[in-house]
Design a protein around this motif. Structure first.
Motif, PDB file in Angstrom:
ATOM      1  N   ASP A 296       0.810  -1.222   0.000  1.00 50.35           N
ATOM      2  CA  ASP A 296       0.000   0.000   0.000  1.00 50.35           C
ATOM      3  C   ASP A 296       0.840   1.267   0.000  1.00 50.35           C
ATOM      4  N   GLY A 297       2.150   1.121   0.214  1.00 55.04           N
ATOM      5  CA  GLY A 297       3.004   2.291   0.233  1.00 55.04           C
ATOM      6  C   GLY A 297       3.138   2.951   1.584  1.00 55.04           C
ATOM      7  N   ASP A 298       2.610   2.313   2.644  1.00 54.70           N
ATOM      8  CA  ASP A 298       2.774   2.876   3.979  1.00 54.70           C
ATOM      9  C   ASP A 298       4.229   2.819   4.429  1.00 54.70           C
ATOM     10  N   VAL A 299       4.941   1.815   3.959  1.00 54.33           N
ATOM     11  CA  VAL A 299       6.398   1.758   4.133  1.00 54.33           C
ATOM     12  C   VAL A 299       7.002   1.412   2.782  1.00 54.33           C
ATOM     13  N   ASN A 300       8.223   1.837   2.567  1.00 50.53           N
ATOM     14  CA  ASN A 300       8.890   1.591   1.279  1.00 50.53           C
ATOM     15  C   ASN A 300       9.945   0.499   1.348  1.00 50.53           C
ATOM     16  N   VAL A 301      10.217  -0.021   2.548  1.00 55.43           N
ATOM     17  CA  VAL A 301      11.304  -0.985   2.713  1.00 55.43           C
ATOM     18  C   VAL A 301      10.766  -2.288   3.293  1.00 55.43           C
ATOM     19  N   LEU A 302      11.041  -3.375   2.598  1.00 56.86           N
ATOM     20  CA  LEU A 302      10.729  -4.714   3.076  1.00 56.86           C
ATOM     21  C   LEU A 302      12.038  -5.462   3.266  1.00 56.86           C
ATOM     22  N   VAL A 303      12.278  -5.960   4.478  1.00 62.83           N
ATOM     23  CA  VAL A 303      13.482  -6.741   4.775  1.00 62.83           C
ATOM     24  C   VAL A 303      13.049  -8.192   4.902  1.00 62.83           C
ATOM     25  N   ALA A 304      13.602  -9.064   4.074  1.00 63.58           N
ATOM     26  CA  ALA A 304      13.056 -10.410   3.960  1.00 63.58           C
ATOM     27  C   ALA A 304      14.144 -11.467   3.861  1.00 63.58           C
ATOM     28  N   THR A 305      13.760 -12.675   4.186  1.00 66.33           N
ATOM     29  CA  THR A 305      14.567 -13.854   3.877  1.00 66.33           C
ATOM     30  C   THR A 305      14.056 -14.411   2.555  1.00 66.33           C
ATOM     31  N   VAL A 314       4.815  -7.174  -5.898  1.00 70.09           N
ATOM     32  CA  VAL A 314       4.376  -5.819  -5.588  1.00 70.09           C
ATOM     33  C   VAL A 314       4.822  -4.942  -6.744  1.00 70.09           C
ATOM     34  N   ASP A 315       3.903  -4.165  -7.266  1.00 72.94           N
ATOM     35  CA  ASP A 315       4.235  -3.319  -8.403  1.00 72.94           C
ATOM     36  C   ASP A 315       5.306  -2.296  -8.040  1.00 72.94           C
ATOM     37  N   ASN A 316       6.128  -1.983  -9.029  1.00 74.05           N
ATOM     38  CA  ASN A 316       7.074  -0.869  -8.944  1.00 74.05           C
ATOM     39  C   ASN A 316       8.082  -1.003  -7.810  1.00 74.05           C
ATOM     40  N   VAL A 317       8.617  -2.211  -7.611  1.00 79.05           N
ATOM     41  CA  VAL A 317       9.779  -2.365  -6.736  1.00 79.05           C
ATOM     42  C   VAL A 317      10.995  -1.955  -7.568  1.00 79.05           C
ATOM     43  N   GLU A 318      11.589  -0.834  -7.229  1.00 77.40           N
ATOM     44  CA  GLU A 318      12.644  -0.297  -8.078  1.00 77.40           C
ATOM     45  C   GLU A 318      14.023  -0.845  -7.747  1.00 77.40           C
ATOM     46  N   LEU A 319      14.174  -1.429  -6.552  1.00 77.46           N
ATOM     47  CA  LEU A 319      15.510  -1.858  -6.140  1.00 77.46           C
ATOM     48  C   LEU A 319      15.430  -3.101  -5.264  1.00 77.46           C
ATOM     49  N   ARG A 338      12.100  -9.956  -8.012  1.00 74.53           N
ATOM     50  CA  ARG A 338      11.057  -9.141  -7.384  1.00 74.53           C
ATOM     51  C   ARG A 338      11.004  -7.751  -7.999  1.00 74.53           C
ATOM     52  N   THR A 339      12.037  -7.377  -8.743  1.00 67.36           N
ATOM     53  CA  THR A 339      12.017  -6.108  -9.466  1.00 67.36           C
ATOM     54  C   THR A 339      12.012  -6.390 -10.960  1.00 67.36           C
ATOM     55  N   ALA A 340      11.847  -5.347 -11.750  1.00 68.29           N
ATOM     56  CA  ALA A 340      11.802  -5.477 -13.223  1.00 68.29           C
ATOM     57  C   ALA A 340      10.782  -6.508 -13.653  1.00 68.29           C
ATOM     58  N   ARG A 341       9.595  -6.444 -13.062  1.00 65.83           N
ATOM     59  CA  ARG A 341       8.538  -7.402 -13.373  1.00 65.83           C
ATOM     60  C   ARG A 341       7.598  -6.832 -14.422  1.00 65.83           C
TER      61      ARG A 341
END
Length: 492
Positions: A296-305, A314-319, A338-341
Motif C-alpha cells: 500500500d506504500g505505507d512503508v517503502n522498505v521490506l526486509v526479507a529472507t 508488488v508493483d514498482n519495486v525499483e531496487l 522481485r524487481t523489473a517485473r
C-alpha cells in the motif's frame, strides 16, 4: 512486447474487456507463445524466468475454457473444475488475487486453500461450491483425506513454480494429487527449470505436451540492471545499506537469516526509515499485515529472507538489495526477480565484503550474470544515483516488544523443507494452528476468543495493532514505523 493482441490470440471478448480494465493491454512473449495451445486444450510446459508473465499465461486459458462451458451452471460442492497448485501461501494468495477479477467475467468462484490458518472458512467455501481452487499441496491433501474435497471433476490442472515445489520436497504429495485428477484433463506446468524431479512429473502426467520457453533477449526481465558493490568491512556495509534503503521508492532487502531480517527492519525503523520484515518466524496475520503495508506504500522498505524470493509480487519495486548474498544461484535469480517485473525496469545490488568476493563471483557465473564489481562507499556517485531522492525522516513510534519465538538461527535445506511442508498442512513454525481465515483475514478461533500469540497467550479487545494513540503501526513486535508527517530534517 509482441504486436499481437489478446483478441488475435483467441482470448474471448469478456476476458479481453476484463484484462483491459485491469490495465493489461498487450501480451508478453510467454503468453503469445502458449495461449493458442492452452486455449485449444493442449497440455503445455512453459519455461520462463520469474516476472516473465507465466501467471497470466495460465489464468487466461483456465478462465476462458471453464467459463465458456460453465457460467456457474455445473458448480458442485467440494468438486472444483479447475485446480492450481502453488508451493507457498504467499504465491497462492497472489494467484487468487490476480485471477479473481478475471473470473468475475464469467461468474466463476475462486478460493484459496493453504496451511497456517484455520480450515473452517476453506471448508465452508468448498461446501458452498467452488469452480477453481488455488492451493498449496499439504493442506489440499489434508482436505482430500477428510472428504471435503474431491478432484474427480477437475478439467484443468496447473502446476505453478514446479521447481520450487521440488526444492521444498512437495513432489510426492503433488504426485498423489495429480493421480486423483482425471487422466484426460488438461495439464499445464510452469517452471523456471526442470531439475530436481520436475521432469518426472512432466513425463508422467503431461500428454503430447507442447514446450514453450521464453528467450532471454525477448523477456521483459531483460530490463533488470545488476550491480556488485564491494565494501571495506562491516561498518562500511552498514552505512551503505542504510543509504540504499533511504530512497523514496519501494525496495526489498534480502537477508540470509530470520534473526538478521528482523533486526535490520527494527534498526532501519529506529533510524527514521520505516521498514517491515517478512520471514518464517512471523504468523500469517503478521505476514499479511507487513505485506499490505509494503504494497500500500505505507512503508517503502521490506526486509526479507528467501520466503519472499518467490510469490511476492508488488508493483514498482525499483531496487532489490542482496544485503547477504544467497547461497546458490537460483535463489539469486528469484530474489532479483522481485524487481523489473512485467516489463518494468529495476536494479539489483549485491553487497560484497572482501571475504565474499570469490564465492560471489562463482555464484554470478552460475547465474549467467555478467557484472563488474565496484568498490564504493555510501556516498559514491554510483550509490547516490540508485538512491535518488531521500525520503523524509519518520520518527519511530514507541512500541513494547513482544516475544515472537524461534531461535533466529539459519535453517538448513532439510529444515526449510520440513517447515514449508508443516506450514502447507496448517501449522505455523511452532507447530500450532494460526487463527486466521482464508485469504489472510483475521478471525477468532472456534471458542470465539481472540487468536493466541506464539506463546499461547490471548489478546483482549481489538486485534488492530495500536501504539496507544490510535495511529496504526506496521512491522513485527520487534519494530514498526508510524507513518506521520513530521518537519523535514536533514539528518538521521
Amino acid at each position: 512486447m509482441s504486436e499481437k493482441t489478446f483478441s488475435q490470440l483467441g482470448v474471448p471478448a469478456p476476458l479481453v474487456t476484463a484484462l483491459t480494465a485491469a490495465g493489461i493491454d498487450s501480451p508478453f512473449p510467454i503468453q503469445v507463445d502458449t495461449l493458442p495451445d492452452t486455449l485449444a486444450g493442449r497440455d503445455v510446459l512453459g519455461r520462463g524466468k520469474t516476472g516473465s508473465g507465466k501467471t497470466l499465461a495460465f489464468h487466461i486459458p483456465m478462465i476462458a475454457r471453464l467459463g465458456g462451458k460453465l457460467a456457474g451452471g455445473r458448480r458442485r460442492a467440494g468438486r472444483p473444475l479447475g485446480l492450481v497448485l502453488a508451493p507457498t501461501r504467499e504465491l497462492a494468495t497472489q494467484i487468487t488475487n490476480t485471477m479473481s477479477p478475471l473470473a468475475e467475467a464469467y461468474d466463476l468462484r475462486v478460493t484459496t486453500i493453504f496451511g497456517g490458518v484455520s480450515q473452517g472458512r476453506q471448508v465452508t467455501a468448498l461446501k458452498e461450491g467452488i469452480d477453481i481452487v488455488v492451493a498449496t499441496p499439504g493442506r489440499l491433501e489434508d482436505l482430500m483425506k477428510q472428504g471435503f474435497l474431491h478432484l474427480d471433476a477437475v478439467e484443468i490442472t496447473v502446476l505453478d513454480e514446479a521447481d520450487h515445489m521440488a526444492d521444498l520436497g512437495f513432489l510426492p504429495i503433488v504426485t498423489k494429487i495429480l493421480k486423483a485428477t482425471p487422466t484426460g484433463g488438461q495439464r499445464l506446468l510452469f517452471s523456471a527449470t526442470l531439475d530436481n524431479g520436475v521432469d518426472k512429473l512432466v513425463n508422467q502426467f503431461l500428454h503430447n505436451e507442447v514446450l514453450h520457453s521464453v528467450d532471454e533477449a525477448n523477456s521483459p526481465v531483460a530490463a533488470m540492471t545488476h550491480h556488485v558493490f564491494e565494501t571495506s568491512g562491516n561498518d562500511a556495509k552498514k552505512e551503505l545499506v542504510y543509504k540504499l534503503a533511504s530512497g523514496t521508492g519501494r525496495r526489498i532487502l534480502f537477508m540470509r537469516t530470520k534473526h538478521h531480517a528482523k533486526k535490520l527492519a527494527k534498526a532501519l525503523t529506529e533510524a527514521g526509515i520505516p521498514a517491515v520484515d517478512l520471514h518464517g518466524n512471523l504468523s500469517q496475520p503478521q505476514r499479511d499485515r507487513n505485506l499490505a503495508a509494503f504494497g500500500d506504500g505505507d512503508v517503502n522498505v521490506l526486509v526479507a529472507t528467501d520466503v519472499a524470493a518467490r510469490g511476492v509480487h508488488v508493483d514498482n519495486v525499483e531496487l532489490v538489495i542482496h544485503v547477504d548474498p544467497p547461497m546458490e544461484h537460483k535463489a539469486y535469480l528469484h530474489r532479483s526477480g522481485r524487481t523489473a517485473r512485467a516489463g518494468a525496469e529495476g536494479d539489483v545490488v549485491t553487497i560484497c565484503l572482501p571475504t565474499q568476493q570469490k564465492d560471489l563471483a562463482s555464484l554470478l557465473k552460475k547465474a549467467d550474470i555478467q557484472v563488474q564489481p565496484q568498490k564504493v562507499t555510501a556516498n559514491s556517485p554510483e550509490v547516490l544515483e540508485l538512491v535518488g531522492e531521500i525520503a523524509p525522516y519518520v520518527k519511530p513510534a514507541p512500541r513494547e516488544a513482544k516475544p515472537q519465538g524461534g531461535s533466529g538461527k539459519s535453517m538448513g535445506a532439510n529444515a526449510q523443507r520440513k517447515r514449508a511442508q508443516r506450514e502447507s498442512r496448517g501449522a505455523n513454525p511452532a507447530g500450532r494452528p494460526t487463527r486466521v481465515t482464508i485469504d489472510g483475514k483475521p478471525a477468532r478461533d472456534r471458542s470465539g476468543r481472540p487468536p493466541a500469540n506464539e506463546n499461547g497467550q490471548r489478546r483482549s479487545g481489538s486485534h488492530k495493532p495500536s501504539n496507544g494513540s490510535g495511529s496504526r503501526n506496521y512491522g513485527t513486535a520487534a519494530g514498526g514505523g508510524q507513518r506521520q508527517r513530521p518537519a523535514r530534517q536533514n539528518s538521521r
